[in-house]
Motif scaffolding. Structure first.
Motif, PDB file in Angstrom:
ATOM      1  N   ASN A 230       0.934  -1.195  -0.233  1.00 46.99           N
ATOM      2  CA  ASN A 230      -0.203  -0.157   0.038  1.00 46.99           C
ATOM      3  C   ASN A 230       1.043   1.170  -0.101  1.00 46.99           C
ATOM      4  O   ASN A 230       1.743   1.641   0.923  1.00 46.99           O
ATOM      5  N   ILE A 231       0.634   1.948  -1.101  1.00 48.48           N
ATOM      6  CA  ILE A 231       1.719   3.321  -1.095  1.00 48.48           C
ATOM      7  C   ILE A 231       1.042   4.318  -0.610  1.00 48.48           C
ATOM      8  O   ILE A 231       0.154   4.841  -1.098  1.00 48.48           O
ATOM      9  N   PRO A 232       1.767   4.906   0.325  1.00 48.73           N
ATOM     10  CA  PRO A 232       1.222   6.204   1.042  1.00 48.73           C
ATOM     11  C   PRO A 232       1.467   7.416   0.088  1.00 48.73           C
ATOM     12  O   PRO A 232       2.262   7.328  -0.874  1.00 48.73           O
ATOM     13  N   LYS A 233       0.608   8.267  -0.026  1.00 48.73           N
ATOM     14  CA  LYS A 233       0.561   9.480  -0.851  1.00 48.73           C
ATOM     15  C   LYS A 233       1.771  10.077  -0.525  1.00 48.73           C
ATOM     16  O   LYS A 233       2.118  10.610  -1.705  1.00 48.73           O
ATOM     17  N   GLU A 234       2.504  10.197   0.329  1.00 49.28           N
ATOM     18  CA  GLU A 234       3.836  10.942   0.701  1.00 49.28           C
ATOM     19  C   GLU A 234       5.020  10.234  -0.294  1.00 49.28           C
ATOM     20  O   GLU A 234       6.000  10.958  -0.271  1.00 49.28           O
ATOM     21  N   GLU A 235       4.657   9.081  -0.502  1.00 48.77           N
ATOM     22  CA  GLU A 235       5.940   8.455  -1.206  1.00 48.77           C
ATOM     23  C   GLU A 235       5.604   8.220  -2.555  1.00 48.77           C
ATOM     24  O   GLU A 235       6.423   7.484  -3.435  1.00 48.77           O
TER      25      GLU A 235
ATOM     26  N   LEU B 199       1.373   7.048 -13.525  1.00 48.58           N
ATOM     27  CA  LEU B 199       0.637   6.331 -12.470  1.00 48.58           C
ATOM     28  C   LEU B 199       0.125   7.089 -11.377  1.00 48.58           C
ATOM     29  O   LEU B 199      -0.873   6.991 -10.925  1.00 48.58           O
ATOM     30  N   THR B 200       0.976   8.181 -10.988  1.00 46.94           N
ATOM     31  CA  THR B 200       0.580   9.024  -9.805  1.00 46.94           C
ATOM     32  C   THR B 200      -0.762   9.978 -10.306  1.00 46.94           C
ATOM     33  O   THR B 200      -1.591  10.033  -9.647  1.00 46.94           O
ATOM     34  N   MET B 201      -0.669  10.372 -11.491  1.00 47.35           N
ATOM     35  CA  MET B 201      -1.710  11.340 -12.214  1.00 47.35           C
ATOM     36  C   MET B 201      -2.988  10.300 -12.353  1.00 47.35           C
ATOM     37  O   MET B 201      -4.042  10.831 -12.108  1.00 47.35           O
ATOM     38  N   SER B 202      -2.547   8.968 -12.876  1.00 48.15           N
ATOM     39  CA  SER B 202      -3.889   8.031 -13.053  1.00 48.15           C
ATOM     40  C   SER B 202      -4.552   8.075 -11.410  1.00 48.15           C
ATOM     41  O   SER B 202      -5.988   7.997 -11.506  1.00 48.15           O
TER      42      SER B 202
END
Length: 328
Positions: free
Chosen positions: A92-97, A105-108
């Motif tokens: 589970n990737i935290p938003k700050e990472e 991928l971040t934009m999606s």
């Protein structure tokens, strides 16, 4: 039966699990990213209500991702499902990472999260599973597991899996004791899996020398056996271990003709004595199943894996597995 992939196209596939009585009981869909072919998007995953909490989602995820052949698989899901995905190796990737992830991928994720939030559905999580990059020459072990082996508390095959071991023993996650090993699990549920297993073996055999781990006394047919002297082969080696009780291993072998054609390797003659005690030998079962009438030394799955790595000259990884078994 084994997950069957229906490839809509090269970049899109649906995988299902079927029950002999009920038909399809679980399904998922994978789509290869148009931005990076090393990423696949888990678009959907569903398990019939009456078949949940039986490890089917974990099994379907593992085998379908292996078959789809990508390094990274990601999905967007409610954090409430975090346990399910983390059990299957997703993080589970935290938003700050997320700054470390590809920009597309971040934009999606941000776009999907905004839509999710607008519907007042709560937070949305980003989960990613990455398969480590290993050398093509690294030793590969395939655990051909009987279905019942997945739920046994006494099973030891998971000790060959760095991720599963670090999950069970979190304090070892950063100790640097990782195995120089490619590991795959193929689940066997019955004779109907024979053709799928043959396809998988043929695919592996295109680039590797494939061996079947077996005992001399139980082997059938004219296929030669081998000792545990290391080989200097030009092709990397793959070892298939039949993972189950001895009766189940014989059943898997008997009902899977593709295994009959493989070169068999016996490792028990010069390996360290087994230290794994499952139950007492009250009926003489060890002597009946041992490949040496003068020895009652039978190995559990983890010990076989360690012996394979010893044979390939990787004593360090072999000893690491034996240490894990002692901790277990």
């Amino acid at each position: 039966s084994l997950p069957k992939g229906d490839h809509i196209c090269d970049d899109d596939a649906v995988y299902v699990l079927r029950s002999q009585r009920e038909g399809i009981v679980a399904a998922l869909r994978l789509t290869r990213s148009k931005n990076d072919e090393n990423y696949s998007f888990l678009r959907s995953l569903c398990v019939a209500r009456e078949y949940r909490r039986q490890g089917l989602a974990d099994r379907l995820l593992e085998e379908s991702i292996q078959d789809f052949d990508v390094q990274h698989c990601y999905c967007f899901a409610s954090p409430n499902l975090g346990g399910l995905y983390q059990q299957s190796g997703f993080l589970n990737i935290p938003k700050e990472e997320m700054t470390t992830l590809p920009n597309w991928l971040t934009m999606s994720y941000k776009s999907m999260d905004a839509r999710w939030t607008s519907k007042r559905l709560g937070p949305l999580g980003l989960f990613i599973k990455s398969n480590p990059l290993v050398s093509d020459n690294t030793t590969q072990i395939i655990l051909l597991q009987h279905l019942s082996e997945m739920t046994k508390k006494t099973a030891t095959g998971w000790l060959l899996d760095d991720y599963m071991y670090s999950k069970r023993f979190p304090c070892t996650a950063n100790d640097g004791c990782h195995l120089n090993l490619q590991l795959q699990r193929w689940i066997w549920t019955g004779r109907e899996d024979a053709s799928k297993i043959e396809e998988k073996i043929n695919e592996v055999a295109k680039n590797r020398k494939v061996h079947l781990l077996w005992t001399d006394s139980i082997g059938e047919g004219p296929i030669s056996t081998d000792s545990n002297k290391p080989h200097s082969q030009p092709h990397p080696e793959t070892y298939i271990i039949l993972d189950g009780t001895w009766q189940q291993a014989k059943q898997i072998f008997r009902k899977t003709p593709a295994l009959w054609k493989l070169r068999r390797v016996s490792l028990q003659s010069n390996v360290p004595p087994s230290k794994y005690v499952l139950r007492g030998d009250y009926s003489g079962w060890k002597e009946r199943f041992s490949n040496d009438v003068n020895s009652k030394n039978l190995l559990c799955t983890a010990e076989v894996g360690a012996a394979v790595l010893d044979r390939c000259g990787d004593d360090c990884s072999g000893d690491t597995i034996r240490t894990r078994l002692q901790n277990f």
